[in-house]
Design an enzyme around this catalytic site. Structure first.
Site, PDB file in Angstrom:
ATOM      1  N   ASN A   1      39.845  45.890  48.755  1.00 50.71           N
ATOM      2  CA  ASN A   1      40.870  46.932  48.756  1.00 50.71           C
ATOM      3  C   ASN A   1      40.878  47.649  47.413  1.00 50.71           C
ATOM      4  O   ASN A   1      41.203  47.050  46.381  1.00 50.71           O
ATOM      5  CB  ASN A   1      42.258  46.333  49.015  1.00 50.71           C
ATOM      6  CG  ASN A   1      43.364  47.358  48.807  1.00 50.71           C
ATOM      7  OD1 ASN A   1      43.621  48.196  49.650  1.00 50.71           O
ATOM      8  ND2 ASN A   1      44.016  47.307  47.641  1.00 50.71           N
ATOM      9  N   GLU A   2      40.479  48.918  47.419  1.00 55.77           N
ATOM     10  CA  GLU A   2      40.610  49.846  46.283  1.00 55.77           C
ATOM     11  C   GLU A   2      39.813  49.459  45.042  1.00 55.77           C
ATOM     12  O   GLU A   2      40.041  50.027  43.967  1.00 55.77           O
ATOM     13  CB  GLU A   2      42.095  50.069  45.931  1.00 55.77           C
ATOM     14  CG  GLU A   2      42.854  50.769  47.049  1.00 55.77           C
ATOM     15  CD  GLU A   2      44.288  51.143  46.682  1.00 55.77           C
ATOM     16  OE1 GLU A   2      44.739  50.755  45.586  1.00 55.77           O
ATOM     17  OE2 GLU A   2      44.947  51.816  47.498  1.00 55.77           O
ATOM     18  N   ASP A   3      38.853  48.548  45.156  1.00 48.06           N
ATOM     19  CA  ASP A   3      38.060  48.200  43.977  1.00 48.06           C
ATOM     20  C   ASP A   3      37.129  49.340  43.573  1.00 48.06           C
ATOM     21  O   ASP A   3      36.830  49.508  42.381  1.00 48.06           O
ATOM     22  CB  ASP A   3      37.261  46.922  44.238  1.00 48.06           C
ATOM     23  CG  ASP A   3      38.166  45.702  44.318  1.00 48.06           C
ATOM     24  OD1 ASP A   3      39.401  45.868  44.261  1.00 48.06           O
ATOM     25  OD2 ASP A   3      37.648  44.582  44.442  1.00 48.06           O
TER      26      ASP A   3
ATOM     27  N   SER B   1      37.622  49.502  51.076  1.00 49.24           N
ATOM     28  CA  SER B   1      38.617  50.431  51.598  1.00 49.24           C
ATOM     29  C   SER B   1      39.426  50.954  50.418  1.00 49.24           C
ATOM     30  O   SER B   1      40.120  50.184  49.759  1.00 49.24           O
ATOM     31  CB  SER B   1      39.538  49.742  52.601  1.00 49.24           C
ATOM     32  OG  SER B   1      40.492  50.646  53.116  1.00 49.24           O
TER      33      SER B   1
ATOM     34  N   HIS C   1      42.459  56.397  51.415  1.00 46.45           N
ATOM     35  CA  HIS C   1      43.840  56.042  51.089  1.00 46.45           C
ATOM     36  C   HIS C   1      44.500  57.311  50.558  1.00 46.45           C
ATOM     37  O   HIS C   1      44.184  57.755  49.451  1.00 46.45           O
ATOM     38  CB  HIS C   1      43.899  54.930  50.041  1.00 46.45           C
ATOM     39  CG  HIS C   1      43.422  53.604  50.540  1.00 46.45           C
ATOM     40  ND1 HIS C   1      43.571  52.431  49.822  1.00 46.45           N
ATOM     41  CD2 HIS C   1      42.807  53.244  51.696  1.00 46.45           C
ATOM     42  CE1 HIS C   1      43.058  51.423  50.511  1.00 46.45           C
ATOM     43  NE2 HIS C   1      42.584  51.907  51.650  1.00 46.45           N
TER      44      HIS C   1
END
Length: 844
Positions: free
Chosen positions: A431-433, A486, A503
């Protein structure tokens, strides 16, 4: 030959602060699984950290090490059998001692462990099992300090968290407290056996015409002796009825059979068909005696992620059993900070709420945990697709060899555990890395395909997401899609709206755009977006103890909102759109109106884009749930009380939904002028697989009088495009001819019944006089614990919200009511003598 037996070690435990050597330090543990915070509360050593400022008083627990101990007797063991001590989850740095000898050391919360203790338990009588849980926060800091060369860039929490394989939200997030737990967070037991089935899995091939399916079943056996004399009896059944049966011998400790199934019942997501579940069972037998048996529920289905070039860029949508599915749904965070407190019943209630809200997909977010089996079972049974993140979130993770080894074990264990679930349709690396990589300016050369090179850059975690994890998924669950992160799309910037998932946080965060234009801000698949709202007053009253603190800007309310800049953002969206209020109950309601409107504008527009060559493949709002009683982006609060946005989303996701909207006129710009005209559009979105015929009406109703300001538009025999969008008409509002503010009210009839409604309002609401609506809510029938309420109004009503009372369910809420269109709501759970539900609407 003795059969498999097991003995749960769930009671008889005690625990203490590891540093306290006094005999009276030991305190009883009510039941295991548990964590120290729960057990301290049970012993009145810690106040409920979810109330008031108690979280601060609980911070000392985070900095301690804890020891758990139990005494058990050696179970009966037949000759040739082994005793295995099985741990399904230890949180996190655990040293396990049996009768004083170390038998296991663990540093990964997401791993299960099995220890052969046959020799250690040779002596009869009592045995002492002791587990030391070292302080995870301290160990994380020490690990970080050892690696000064790594770039510890991150969002949320102490960057040291990335050194530890533990739920990352335990370091605090922008919706949750800082409660770092320790303990036996999943089941511990003794297993006694000479042989057992250690794994059961299937591989399913579905013919393109869906008339036949091939189910290959595999059973792996753990046995101390030769398996030549064993056989495995497989049974495939559906709804308790046998479909096929076959016996197999073992080769290299694995047995496998293949069943050909004719006219298979397929597993479908809710709203598309029945989520049919077959049961695959295997019995391990020797000399006609059953030694061990295992069964799992599986589904026959195909799941594809369609990523193909098109005129919008590159598509990103899911196709289930050959049917394109618009994935309207939510993101999921852990439902509690104290994970063992979540029961199977509570998990199921959450998923039942999703289905009631017509949501098709849930995204298990990468900063929490690989969820309990009961979570995925509920998704399987109720037809909810699962997007499963691996547990990496908002950071640039280090890649020390020992950490990579632990991560690989973690991935292997969890994919093995989860791979039979038909609900899981995609594994996602993090997530968002990749957003952290962008914001920190870390090196990411997508054209460099050599994984060894990635480890030498300042973004070594790429190796995890693009090499390690996809290799595990390919090996263990080859038919499940893998997506590196993501958001992520072909190595391009993560905000690229033409590829991958996105996102979209420029509503609320970022540039804080107007929510009325949310649909113009999306990408190919919007896997996060959100708007905060207060929970209902009953939830606020749980964590705000003092009456003096029940005002919108009180210290305790601020404390329970962990989002950075939350006051400014909430205030901005309130004052731009609504007449503000200072009493808490009205203020709470107003924030909920804003959230409901935001979610509606986003979902409604993106679902419409589904019909434009799959321009938008899905929308997963942030977030479905909470991990404690709080003010957050959740559309259902910690106590499973839906906020108005829950109902707004459910209406937009109906199988057939109608949409009407006028172009947005921004009154907040410099020297704003009233528009002379406004364009409007009317359309229908359908997820049905066949063409439908309906009648659609569009009315133009004065906000002030409730009367028609111009003649309605009526269209009969409208052909509704299946699984897409039907554009009905475009028109123009002449503000000179119709100067008074008015709503556009759309209704759709199918087979003589109103199936969908939508109302477009003049914006912003703060300019409208919404008093004196002539609203009536009357009970028209009652049967058992079910009541039907008829709602009518003389003037348009905005966002009629019913009270959320525990044990009571309403079929709809957050409704717009217009004259001449009474709506019926079903209330379930009210008993005789119960007070009717309260309600509130805008301007009341």
């Amino acid at each position: 030959m003795a059969a498999f037996s097991q003995y749960p070690l769930s009671t008889g435990w005690s625990f203490k602060d590891s540093d306290d050597q006094s005999p009276e330090a030991w305190m009883p543990v009510p039941v295991v699984p548990s964590v120290a915070h729960q057990d301290l509360q049970a012993n009145q050593k810690l106040k409920n950290p979810y109330i008031g400022f108690n979280e601060l008083d609980a911070r000392w627990v985070n900095d301690k090490s804890w020891t758990y101990r139990t005494v058990f007797q050696k179970p009966a063991v037949a000759a040739g059998s082994s005793i295995i001590l099985a741990f399904d989850g230890l949180d996190t740095f655990a040293t396990v001692k049996l009768d004083g000898s170390v038998i296991l050391q663990s540093d990964n919360m997401f791993l299960a462990h099995r220890v052969d203790v046959t020799k250690a338990l040779e002596a009869e009588g009592d045995h002492v099992l002791e587990i030391d849980f070292d302080c995870a926060m301290r160990r994380a800091r020490e690990l970080r300090e050892k690696d000064t060369k790594h770039n510890w860039a991150s969002f949320n929490g102490d960057p040291a968290r990335m050194a530890v394989r533990k739920a990352q939200y335990h370091w605090g997030w922008d919706w949750g407290p800082l409660l770092s737990t320790a303990g036996i967070w999943r089941e511990v037991r003794l297993e006694v056996y000479s042989a057992k089935i250690s794994d059961l899995w299937t591989e399913v091939e579905l013919a393109s015409d869906h008339q036949t399916a091939r189910v290959s079943a595999f059973a792996e056996v753990d046995a101390a002796d030769s398996v030549d004399s064993y056989k495995a009896s497989f049974l495939l059944s559906l709804h308790g009825k046998e479909v096929a049966r076959e016996v197999a011998t073992l080769k290299d400790k694995v047995a496998n059979v293949t069943f050909d199934v004719t006219q298979p019942s397929l597993w479908w997501p809710n709203g598309y068909g029945d989520p049919a579940l077959y049961e695959i069972s295997v019995s391990l037998e020797k000399e006609d005696c059953e030694i061990h048996s295992v069964s799992k529920k599986i589904g026959i289905r195909t799941a594809e992620l369609i990523q193909q070039p098109d005129r919008h860029g590159k598509s990103f949508f899911f196709r289930i059993n050959g049917v394109d599915v618009f994935c309207g749904g939510s993101c999921w965070i852990p439902a509690d900070n104290l994970l063992p407190s979540i029961t199977a019943e509570r998990y199921r209630k959450w998923i039942e709420l999703m289905v009631a809200g017509r949501q098709v997909m849930i995204r298990v977010w990468g900063g929490g945990c690989y969820e309990d089996d009961s979570f995925y079972q509920a998704c399987d049974e109720l037809g909810v697709l699962v997007w499963q993140d691996f547990m990496f979130g908002c950071g640039n993770y280090p890649t020390w060899p020992e950490l990579l080894e632990s991560i690989e074990k973690e991935a292997n264990y969890n994919v093995r555990r989860l791979r039979h679930h038909p609900s899981i349709v995609v594994y996602v690396g993090n997530n968002e890395d990749y957003q952290v990589q962008e914001s920190a300016g870390l090196v990411y050369d997508y054209e460099d395909k050599n994984p060894e090179n990635w480890l030498k850059t300042d973004f070594p975690a790429r190796y995890i997401y693009e090499k390690l994890l996809p290799s595990v998924v390919e090996k263990l669950s080859p038919k499940t899609v893998y997506h590196p992160g993501s958001p992520w799309g072909d190595g391009k910037i993560t905000s690229d709206p033409t590829v991958g998932d996105m996102h979209q946080w420029n509503v609320w965060h970022g540039t804080q755009e107007k929510y009325q234009i949310f649909d113009t801000l999306g990408g190919r698949f919007n896997s996060e977006f959100g708007m905060e709202a207060f929970p209902h007053m009953s939830t606020i009253e749980y964590f705000v103890e003092n009456e003096a603190d029940k005002y919108p800007q009180s210290h305790v309310l601020d404390f329970h909102n962990k989002a950075d800049g939350h006051e400014r953002r909430i205030a901005t969206y309130l004052v731009e759109n609504l007449r503000t209020a200072t009493d808490l109950e009205t203020y709470v309601y107003l924030t909920q109106v804003v959230q409901a409107e935001t979610m509606m504008f986003g979902y409604r527009g993106w679902r419409r884009q589904w019909g434009d060559e799959r321009h938008c493949g899905g929308a997963l709002l942030w977030q479905l749930n909470d991990c404690w009683p709080t003010i957050s982006w959740a559309i259902v609060d910690y106590f499973l009380r839906p906020k108005p946005a829950f109902y707004a989303v459910a209406r937009v996701l109906k199988p057939i939904a109608v949409g009407v909207r006028r172009e947005h006129h921004d009154w907040s710009v410099t020297h704003a002028q009233p528009p002379k005209t406004s364009k409007y559009e009317l359309w229908i979105a359908s997820s049905l697989q066949k063409e439908t015929v309906g009648t659609i009406e569009l009315r133009f109703l004065s906000v002030n009088t409730g009367l028609d300001v111009r003649a309605p538009i009526l269209r009969d025999n409208v052909k509704i495009v299946p699984n897409g969008t039907t554009n009905i008409l475009e028109g123009v509002i002449d503000h000179k001819a119709q100067p008074e503010p008015h709503v556009l009210a759309a209704r759709l009839w199918v087979d003589g019944e109103v199936t969908a409604r939508d109302v477009d309002w003049p914006q912003p609401f703060k300019y409208l006089d919404l008093s004196d609506r002539g609203l009536e809510v009357n009970k028209v029938s009652e049967s058992g614990n079910e009541q039907k309420l008829l709602i009518t109004a003389k003037k348009p009503v905005k966002c009629l919200v019913f009270e959320e009372r525990d044990g009571i369910r309403v079929s709809d809420s957050a409704m717009d009511i217009v004259p001449g269109d009474g709506q019926t709501v079903t209330v379930t759970g009210l008993k005789a003598g119960d007070a009717p539900l309260k309600y509130k609407y805008l301007g009341q």
